[in-house]
Design a protein around this motif. Structure first.
Motif, PDB file in Angstrom:
ATOM      1  N   ARG A   1      -0.200   3.905   8.676  1.00 45.31           N
ATOM      2  CA  ARG A   1      -1.590   3.534   8.406  1.00 45.31           C
ATOM      3  C   ARG A   1      -1.700   2.954   7.006  1.00 45.31           C
ATOM      4  O   ARG A   1      -1.075   3.447   6.081  1.00 45.31           O
ATOM      5  N   GLU A   2      -2.496   1.905   6.874  1.00 44.01           N
ATOM      6  CA  GLU A   2      -2.665   1.292   5.559  1.00 44.01           C
ATOM      7  C   GLU A   2      -4.141   1.070   5.276  1.00 44.01           C
ATOM      8  O   GLU A   2      -4.906   0.721   6.168  1.00 44.01           O
ATOM      9  N   LEU A   3      -4.502   1.263   3.999  1.00 49.58           N
ATOM     10  CA  LEU A   3      -5.880   1.005   3.587  1.00 49.58           C
ATOM     11  C   LEU A   3      -6.025  -0.481   3.299  1.00 49.58           C
ATOM     12  O   LEU A   3      -5.249  -1.057   2.542  1.00 49.58           O
TER      13      LEU A   3
ATOM     14  N   TYR B   1       4.965   8.591   8.801  1.00 55.99           N
ATOM     15  CA  TYR B   1       5.701   7.333   8.962  1.00 55.99           C
ATOM     16  C   TYR B   1       5.156   6.179   8.129  1.00 55.99           C
ATOM     17  O   TYR B   1       5.726   5.088   8.144  1.00 55.99           O
ATOM     18  N   GLY B   2       4.038   6.378   7.457  1.00 52.84           N
ATOM     19  CA  GLY B   2       3.442   5.278   6.705  1.00 52.84           C
ATOM     20  C   GLY B   2       2.919   4.197   7.628  1.00 52.84           C
ATOM     21  O   GLY B   2       2.975   3.016   7.324  1.00 52.84           O
TER      22      GLY B   2
ATOM     23  N   HIS C   1       6.305  12.579  -0.380  1.00 54.25           N
ATOM     24  CA  HIS C   1       5.897  12.300   0.997  1.00 54.25           C
ATOM     25  C   HIS C   1       7.092  11.763   1.787  1.00 54.25           C
ATOM     26  O   HIS C   1       7.947  11.079   1.228  1.00 54.25           O
TER      27      HIS C   1
ATOM     28  N   ASN D   1      -8.594   7.799   2.941  1.00 53.03           N
ATOM     29  CA  ASN D   1      -7.136   7.765   2.825  1.00 53.03           C
ATOM     30  C   ASN D   1      -6.406   8.998   3.336  1.00 53.03           C
ATOM     31  O   ASN D   1      -5.177   9.030   3.329  1.00 53.03           O
TER      32      ASN D   1
ATOM     33  N   THR E   1      -3.838   8.485   6.015  1.00 59.32           N
ATOM     34  CA  THR E   1      -2.587   7.822   5.611  1.00 59.32           C
ATOM     35  C   THR E   1      -1.626   8.863   5.026  1.00 59.32           C
ATOM     36  O   THR E   1      -0.417   8.719   5.143  1.00 59.32           O
ATOM     37  N   TRP E   2      -2.185   9.910   4.406  1.00 56.58           N
ATOM     38  CA  TRP E   2      -1.343  10.982   3.858  1.00 56.58           C
ATOM     39  C   TRP E   2      -0.801  11.857   4.974  1.00 56.58           C
ATOM     40  O   TRP E   2       0.288  12.409   4.870  1.00 56.58           O
TER      41      TRP E   2
ATOM     42  N   CYS F   1       0.027  10.942   7.931  1.00 54.11           N
ATOM     43  CA  CYS F   1       1.021  10.246   8.754  1.00 54.11           C
ATOM     44  C   CYS F   1       2.377  10.257   8.058  1.00 54.11           C
ATOM     45  O   CYS F   1       2.502   9.756   6.946  1.00 54.11           O
TER      46      CYS F   1
ATOM     47  N   PHE G   1       0.838  -1.202   0.000  1.00 52.72           N
ATOM     48  CA  PHE G   1       0.000   0.000   0.000  1.00 52.72           C
ATOM     49  C   PHE G   1       0.871   1.250   0.000  1.00 52.72           C
ATOM     50  O   PHE G   1       0.608   2.217  -0.719  1.00 52.72           O
ATOM     51  N   LEU G   2       1.957   1.208   0.777  1.00 54.17           N
ATOM     52  CA  LEU G   2       2.816   2.387   0.910  1.00 54.17           C
ATOM     53  C   LEU G   2       3.529   2.719  -0.398  1.00 54.17           C
ATOM     54  O   LEU G   2       3.605   3.879  -0.791  1.00 54.17           O
TER      55      LEU G   2
ATOM     56  N   VAL H   1       7.288   9.328   3.624  1.00 57.48           N
ATOM     57  CA  VAL H   1       7.372   7.861   3.582  1.00 57.48           C
ATOM     58  C   VAL H   1       8.455   7.418   2.578  1.00 57.48           C
ATOM     59  O   VAL H   1       9.077   6.375   2.736  1.00 57.48           O
TER      60      VAL H   1
END
Lengths: 304, 232
Positions: free
Chosen positions: B120-122, B117-118, A293, B109, B112-113, B115, A229-230, A295
């Motif tokens: 959170r996931e859908l 650190y990534g 981002h 979503n 998730t944007w 955050c 997902f990331l 991430v």
């Protein structure tokens, strides 16, 4: 960031519709233009269709659209919630304003002024959804709402010029001037946005891992064998040639051609508006595709 | 109360046991499970994970070092993922744990944007966003013996690199570890005030390494050349 077509379409389409609504209602409330019943219906319908089409597209990206009604709850903190509330305020008021005879003449002017303010706030809250996100340095700036507002008023202004000519009248000098101003503001704010984004002062991989004293850090293994997902959501790479094509498209189709047409061939306002929308699609796609981002830092980028 | 994790980057061996234990416990948990797997037996398996371990190299050989970095939700004090949520599905408990109400999330979503650190996931199977719960259903469970009221990742770690506790209590093990080892946070510049702390790798004593001489002697060069000729 991955540019979701539904969101790109939503921001451009509803932006143009709201820009049209703002200028149409303001011109009428300030008695600068007297719209005929047909123009009022036509313009209002155009604005409503553009906004509704955008909103419908935006619900496409929800994973659980049946819960979309819950989005009105957190108005106190969430810009997305504010956007949702403003959208359901603007649309019924726009119908009231558009349909001739629903409200009295005196009330109509006041309604127009209220509608213009709410529509401006709606464009602003859409932009603030992105501008409020700290992990995306490129978006986290007042330039983001400035670009969104300018682009909405520019595309909406071109549509308003077209509307004034529907019954044979020539374009109003004041309106043409305002539209040109909005085009210039779009150009300048976007230029500033890109110049700011080009500065290399974002977070580094050292900041991301809390290892400030490490001279060099590189990713050995991201820990997964396939896309996640990331990686799908935050790691989007575009070819340089692609960026160039879309940037040229934004400047030429989005700004220069409409401005040139507006000055020399104002009767081609609809063509100018369509061209502007095409350029803005390119701009909005790049807005997402070029955003980086934090991430990405955990996936090997050294700086965002 | 400010509950969170301390992760020791010096002792983490990068075995992914925490990630697997997390997936196992939370996959069965009523809080947010099951966690979807996409194509688990296919060509490109993927899925929802609350805890991901990544591996980095710091420094340049011979002064280099492998650092394994497990990451999950930092349960930030200023959690923007909660403030941007339009539905109220995301919330922060009294004890600091950030959770997502699975009955209210519309899967937009945006959190998730928000955050950095990534974390959170859908989950596309349930259409909701999922994240680390700090095993709230374990640590709250009074039927478990006290030593088991800890997140699954902490209990699974074979290197004892993970510690769970209350950061508001200066006497807690986590607070003392942070004070003693100079625990750091990730991306503090963003102002989210993450609760989880990372203990930086200790400076290992320099290991002597075999190096090749810069200029080999003439004899060395000649014998090397002869060897090459013979091999041909």
């Amino acid at each position: 960031m991955r540019p979701a077509i539904s969101i790109v379409f939503f921001t451009v389409s509803s932006g143009a519709g709201l820009g049209l609504l703002v200028l149409m209602t303001l011109l009428s409330s300030l008695s600068a233009v007297h719209w005929s019943a047909q123009q009022q219906r036509m313009g209002g319908a155009c604005a409503i269709v553009l906004v509704v089409a955008g909103l419908c597209a935006s619900t496409l990206h929800l994973a659980s659209p049946h819960r979309a009604w819950r989005a009105f709850i957190r108005v106190r903190t969430s810009w997305l919630s504010r956007e949702a509330v403003l959208a359901v305020l603007v649309l019924p008021l726009a119908v009231l304003w558009t349909w001739p005879g629903l409200v009295s003449q005196s009330l109509h002017a006041a309604l127009g002024a209220v509608l213009a303010v709410l529509a401006l706030l709606l464009i602003y809250s859409t932009a603030m959804i992105y501008a409020s996100l700290k992990p995306i340095r490129q978006w986290h700036t007042p330039l983001t709402p400035l670009v969104y507002l300018s682009a909405a008023l520019a595309s909406g202004g071109l549509l308003t010029v077209w509307l004034t000519q529907l019954e044979g009248a020539s374009a109003q000098t004041g309106l043409v001037f305002v539209t040109l101003l909005a085009l210039a503001s779009t150009a300048l704010s976007k230029l500033a946005y890109w110049m700011r984004a080009a500065r290399m002062d974002g977070a580094t991989i050292q900041d991301a891992l809390g290892l400030k004293s490490a001279a060099q850090i590189k990713l050995l293994d991201a820990g997964h064998t396939h896309r996640t997902f990331l990686t799908d959501e935050f790691i989007f790479r575009i070819a340089r040639a692609h960026v160039q094509t879309l940037t040229v498209m934004f400047w030429l189709a989005g700004l220069l051609l409409p401005a040139w047409l507006l000055v020399w061939f104002p009767q081609a306002a609809l063509t100018a508006a369509c061209s502007c929308l095409l350029g803005l699609f390119a701009e909005r796609w790049l807005f997402f595709a070029q955003a980086r981002h934090t991430v990405q830092l955990y996936h090997g980028a050294t700086q965002v | 109360m400010k509950r969170g994790l301390v992760i020791d980057l010096d002792t983490c061996v990068g075995c992914h046991a925490c990630a697997v234990a997390c997936k196992e416990w939370n996959g069965d948990s009523a809080l947010s499970g099951p966690l979807a797997d996409y194509e688990p037996y296919g060509a490109a398996p993927s899925g929802v994970w609350f805890n991901r371990v990544r591996h980095y190299e710091t420094g340049v050989y011979p002064e280099n070092k492998t650092v394994n970095v497990p990451m999950s939700c930092m349960h930030c004090e200023e959690a923007d993922c909660v403030t941007v949520c339009p539905t109220g599905a995301s919330y922060k408990r009294e004890d600091g744990i950030v959770l997502v109400n699975q009955e209210q999330c519309m899967g937009c979503n945006l959190c998730t944007w928000a955050c950095p650190y990534g974390a959170r996931e859908l989950d596309t199977a349930s259409g909701t966003v999922k994240k680390c719960t700090l095993c709230a259903d374990r640590i709250d469970d009074t039927l478990l013996p006290p030593q088991d009221r800890q997140p699954a990742c902490v209990l699974a770690c074979p290197a004892h690199a993970r510690h769970f506790g209350d950061f508001d209590d200066p006497q807690s093990q986590v607070s003392q570890l942070v004070a003693e080892r100079g625990g750091v946070t990730m991306l503090p510049e963003l102002g989210y005030q993450p609760v989880n702390r990372y203990l930086p790798p200790r400076n290992a004593p320099k290991v002597s390494v075999m190096t090749t001489p810069d200029s080999a002697s003439l004899m060395h060069k000649v014998s090397g050349w002869i060897n090459k000729m013979i091999e041909r």
